[in-house]
Enzyme design. Structure first.
Site, PDB file in Angstrom:
ATOM      1  N   ARG A 188       0.844  -1.209   0.000  1.00  0.00           N
ATOM      2  CA  ARG A 188       0.000   0.000   0.000  1.00  0.00           C
ATOM      3  C   ARG A 188       0.873   1.251   0.000  1.00  0.00           C
ATOM      4  O   ARG A 188       0.564   2.229  -0.687  1.00  0.00           O
ATOM      5  CB  ARG A 188      -0.924  -0.003   1.222  1.00  0.00           C
ATOM      6  CG  ARG A 188      -1.723   1.293   1.316  1.00  0.00           C
ATOM      7  CD  ARG A 188      -2.708   1.310   2.461  1.00  0.00           C
ATOM      8  NE  ARG A 188      -3.385   2.601   2.522  1.00  0.00           N
ATOM      9  CZ  ARG A 188      -4.379   2.896   3.336  1.00  0.00           C
ATOM     10  NH1 ARG A 188      -4.838   1.979   4.173  1.00  0.00           N
ATOM     11  NH2 ARG A 188      -4.936   4.084   3.333  1.00  0.00           N
ATOM     12  N   ASN A 235     -10.756  -4.609  -1.135  1.00  0.00           N
ATOM     13  CA  ASN A 235     -10.625  -3.472  -2.044  1.00  0.00           C
ATOM     14  C   ASN A 235      -9.668  -3.781  -3.182  1.00  0.00           C
ATOM     15  O   ASN A 235      -8.897  -4.737  -3.094  1.00  0.00           O
ATOM     16  CB  ASN A 235     -10.118  -2.264  -1.252  1.00  0.00           C
ATOM     17  CG  ASN A 235     -11.254  -1.456  -0.652  1.00  0.00           C
ATOM     18  OD1 ASN A 235     -12.282  -1.252  -1.289  1.00  0.00           O
ATOM     19  ND2 ASN A 235     -11.068  -0.984   0.568  1.00  0.00           N
ATOM     20  N   CYS A 278     -19.052  -1.820   0.882  1.00  0.00           N
ATOM     21  CA  CYS A 278     -18.026  -0.860   1.302  1.00  0.00           C
ATOM     22  C   CYS A 278     -18.574  -0.053   2.458  1.00  0.00           C
ATOM     23  O   CYS A 278     -19.750   0.332   2.452  1.00  0.00           O
ATOM     24  CB  CYS A 278     -17.670   0.063   0.131  1.00  0.00           C
ATOM     25  SG  CYS A 278     -16.506   1.376   0.566  1.00  0.00           S
ATOM     26  N   ASP A 279     -17.722   0.221   3.438  1.00  0.00           N
ATOM     27  CA  ASP A 279     -18.199   0.970   4.606  1.00  0.00           C
ATOM     28  C   ASP A 279     -18.032   2.482   4.457  1.00  0.00           C
ATOM     29  O   ASP A 279     -18.413   3.232   5.350  1.00  0.00           O
ATOM     30  CB  ASP A 279     -17.507   0.487   5.888  1.00  0.00           C
ATOM     31  CG  ASP A 279     -16.018   0.807   5.902  1.00  0.00           C
ATOM     32  OD1 ASP A 279     -15.460   1.137   4.847  1.00  0.00           O
ATOM     33  OD2 ASP A 279     -15.406   0.708   6.987  1.00  0.00           O
ATOM     34  N   HIS A 319     -16.558   4.161  -4.226  1.00  0.00           N
ATOM     35  CA  HIS A 319     -15.657   5.297  -3.993  1.00  0.00           C
ATOM     36  C   HIS A 319     -15.771   6.351  -5.094  1.00  0.00           C
ATOM     37  O   HIS A 319     -14.847   7.121  -5.338  1.00  0.00           O
ATOM     38  CB  HIS A 319     -14.191   4.831  -3.861  1.00  0.00           C
ATOM     39  CG  HIS A 319     -13.908   4.110  -2.587  1.00  0.00           C
ATOM     40  ND1 HIS A 319     -12.673   3.622  -2.257  1.00  0.00           N
ATOM     41  CD2 HIS A 319     -14.714   3.790  -1.547  1.00  0.00           C
ATOM     42  CE1 HIS A 319     -12.719   3.029  -1.079  1.00  0.00           C
ATOM     43  NE2 HIS A 319     -13.965   3.115  -0.631  1.00  0.00           N
ATOM     44  N   TYR A 339     -14.288  10.394  -1.398  1.00  0.00           N
ATOM     45  CA  TYR A 339     -13.183  10.012  -2.272  1.00  0.00           C
ATOM     46  C   TYR A 339     -13.247  10.699  -3.640  1.00  0.00           C
ATOM     47  O   TYR A 339     -12.299  10.623  -4.419  1.00  0.00           O
ATOM     48  CB  TYR A 339     -13.148   8.488  -2.442  1.00  0.00           C
ATOM     49  CG  TYR A 339     -12.539   7.755  -1.273  1.00  0.00           C
ATOM     50  CD1 TYR A 339     -12.449   8.343  -0.011  1.00  0.00           C
ATOM     51  CD2 TYR A 339     -12.048   6.468  -1.414  1.00  0.00           C
ATOM     52  CE1 TYR A 339     -11.896   7.667   1.063  1.00  0.00           C
ATOM     53  CE2 TYR A 339     -11.487   5.783  -0.342  1.00  0.00           C
ATOM     54  CZ  TYR A 339     -11.425   6.394   0.899  1.00  0.00           C
ATOM     55  OH  TYR A 339     -10.867   5.725   1.957  1.00  0.00           O
TER      56      TYR A 339
END
Length: 443
Positions: free
Chosen positions: A93, A148, A170-171, A200, A266
Site C-alpha cells: 500500500r 478493495n 463498502c463501509d 468510492h 473520495y
C-alpha cells in the site's frame, strides 16, 4: 435457535477484533456456533488472535474459535465468509501511494494508479477464495466482501465467477452517513439515503429522516465545515486521524462548486487532484499513518498482554466497518430486506449507464441476495464522470485477464487523476517493477 459457522478471510487484519466484537454484540440475533480466522500469514493472524481470544472469552466463552491457514479447514461447511484480504499488506500500500506521488499524481489506496495497482494484486486471489468457498462451504454460503478496490474486484468477479454468492460492500458510504447523522443529531439508523455511482465514486442525492429530506441542511453545513463535527473523536475514533479530517473537510469545496448532491469523500481525489497532491506529504502517506497508528496500537497491545497479562481494550475499535458487515449478514441470513448501499450489476437500475456496470446503489438485502432500487436517469455531468471511471476499471480487468500491457496503459491513461499518457506510462512501469511478485505478467 439457528446457529452459524462463520469464517473471516483475512483474519490477520487489524479490523478483525472489531468485527468479532460486532458479531458477538449481536449474538442474541445471530448466534455463532463456530468462528474461524483464515489467513495465509499465520504469524500475523496469531498475533491478532491474542486480542480476538480475549474478546471471545469476555463476550461468548462457549464459542469455538479456530485459527487456520488451510482452506479446507477454514471453509468446510461454512454459512458465511467475511472477506477482507489485503494482498501485499501495508508494505505494498505504501508503494501504491508513493510511486504516483513521485510524478505529482494522487497516491491513494483505492483511487487512481495506486487503486489500480491494488486491483491487479487482488483480482486472482479473490477468485481463488471464491473457488475455495464453492468447493468446501455449504451451497447456501454467502461471501460478504470488503476486499478493495471494490469496483475492480466486483467487475472481475462479474466476468469470471458470475454465479457466485457474493455481496460486495463498502463501509465508506456508511461512514459518511454516520457523520451526517452526527451533524443532524440523530442515530445513523434513522437515515434513509438515495445514492448512485461506482464504489468510492458516487453521490448522495437524498438523505431522509422521518420522511423529510435533510440534504439541504447538510449541504449548508458542508459548505462551511465539510462533513465534520466539532470533535470527530466523539463520532468515530478511527476516522478522527488527521488524514480523515482533511478528507471530510475537502467536501466543502466540492459542495460549494457542485451543490446539487453531496459527494462520496473520495471524489476529492478525482475532482481536486491538484489540490490533494499539493497538500500531501510525499514521504508520509496514509499507509504510514495507519502503520504508525492503528497497526502499532494493536500489536503493542498484544505485546503488552503477552508480557503482563493486561489487555488494553482501547487498542481496537468497533466502528461502522464491523457493524455494517454484520448488519448485511443478518439481513441475508433472515431475509430481513433491510435497505443498504451495496455494489450490484446495474441491469437498468441506473437507466443511462451500461447494464453490465458494477454500480453502488441502494438495495434491499434478502436471503436470495440484493434487490436493487431503481435510480432512473442521472444527469450528464455525473454520467460522464462515471463512464470515464468505469472505462478505466473495465480496461484494467481486461489487462489482467489478457495479460495486456497496452490495456493496462489505456486504463492508467483513462483515469481522471492522471494528466497524460506519458505520465501514465512512467507510473505503470514503476508499479510493474514494484509488483513483480503479485501482478499477472503484462506483455
Amino acid at each position: 435457535m439457528k446457529t452459524f459457522i462463520l469464517t473471516i478471510a483475512g483474519g490477520g487484519s487489524t479490523y478483525t477484533p472489531g468485527i468479532v466484537k460486532s458479531l458477538l454484540m449481536r449474538k442474541d440475533q445471530f448466534k455463532l456456533e463456530e468462528l474461524r480466522m483464515y489467513d495465509i500469514d499465520a504469524e500475523r493472524q496469531n498475533k491478532v488472535a491474542v486480542i480476538v481470544k480475549e474478546v471471545v472469552k469476555e463476550m461468548d466463552p462457549s464459542l469455538k474459535l479456530v485459527l487456520t491457514t488451510d482452506p479446507e479447514e477454514a471453509f468446510k461447511d461454512a454459512d458465511f465468509v467475511f472477506a477482507q484480504m489485503r494482498v501485499g499488506k501495508y508494505k505494498m500500500r505504501e508503494l501504491d501511494e508513493k510511486i504516483p506521488l513521485k510524478y505529482d499524481v494522487v497516491g491513494q489506496e483505492t483511487c487512481g494508479p495506486g487503486g489500480m495497482a491494488y486491483g491487479l494484486r487482488t483480482i486472482f486471489p479473490m477468485i481463488e477464495l471464491i473457488d475455495f468457498v464453492e468447493k468446501y462451504a455449504k451451497k447456501t454460503c454467502w461471501i460478504v466482501n470488503y476486499s478493495n478496490p471494490a469496483s475492480i474486484v466486483a467487475e472481475a468477479i462479474r466476468r469470471l465467477r458470475p454465479n457466485s454468492r457474493i455481496m460486495n460492500i463498502c463501509d465508506m458510504p456508511v461512514g459518511v452517513m454516520r457523520n451526517m447523522a452526527a451533524i443532524l443529531g440523530v442515530a445513523r439508523e434513522e437515515l434513509t439515503v438515495d445514492y448512485f455511482g461506482l464504489n468510492h465514486f458516487g453521490w448522495f442525492t437524498k438523505v431522509y429522516v422521518n420522511g423529510e429530506d435533510k440534504l439541504p441542511v447538510l449541504r449548508e453545513h458542508a459548505r462551511v465545515h465539510g462533513l465534520l463535527t466539532e470533535d470527530m473523536s466523539k463520532v468515530d475514533v478511527q476516522h478522527s486521524d488527521p488524514s480523515w479530517i482533511k478528507t471530510y473537510k475537502n467536501i466543502k469545496y466540492l459542495v460549494d462548486m457542485f451543490p446539487e448532491y453531496i459527494p462520496n469523500p473520495y471524489m476529492q481525489y478525482y475532482l481536486l487532484s491538484d489540490h490533494i497532491v499539493a497538500n500531501t506529504n510525499k514521504e508520509r502517506t496514509r499507509a504510514n499513518e495507519v502503520m504508525e497508528g492503528r497497526e502499532k496500537r494493536l500489536f503493542d497491545a498484544v505485546d503488552q498482554y503477552l508480557a503482563t497479562g493486561e489487555m488494553n481494550k482501547d487498542a481496537f475499535y468497533v466502528g461502522v466497518h464491523g457493524l455494517f458487515i454484520v448488519d448485511v449478514a443478518i439481513s441475508l441470513a433472515f431475509d430481513l430486506r433491510k435497505r443498504f448501499l451495496v455494489i450490484v450489476e446495474n441491469k437498468g437500475a441506473i437507466k443511462n449507464l451500461p447494464d453490465d456496470a458494477m454500480v453502488e446503489i441502494p438495495a434491499y438485502i434478502t436471503s436470495n441476495g440484493p434487490e436493487p432500487v431503481r435510480v432512473g436517469e442521472i444527469p450528464t455531468f455525473y454520467k460522464g464522470l462515471i463512464e470515464q471511471q468505469l472505462a478505466a476499471e473495465k480496461l484494467l480487468v481486461d489487462a489482467a485477464l489478457e495479460n495486456s500491457y497496452e490495456k493496462a496503459l489505456m486504463a492508467f491513461t483513462m483515469n481522471k487523476t492522471v494528466k497524460s499518457a506519458f505520465q501514465a506510462k512512467q507510473i505503470l512501469d514503476d508499479l510493474i517493477e514494484a509488483n513483480k511478485e503479485y501482478w499477472p505478467e503484462l506483455r
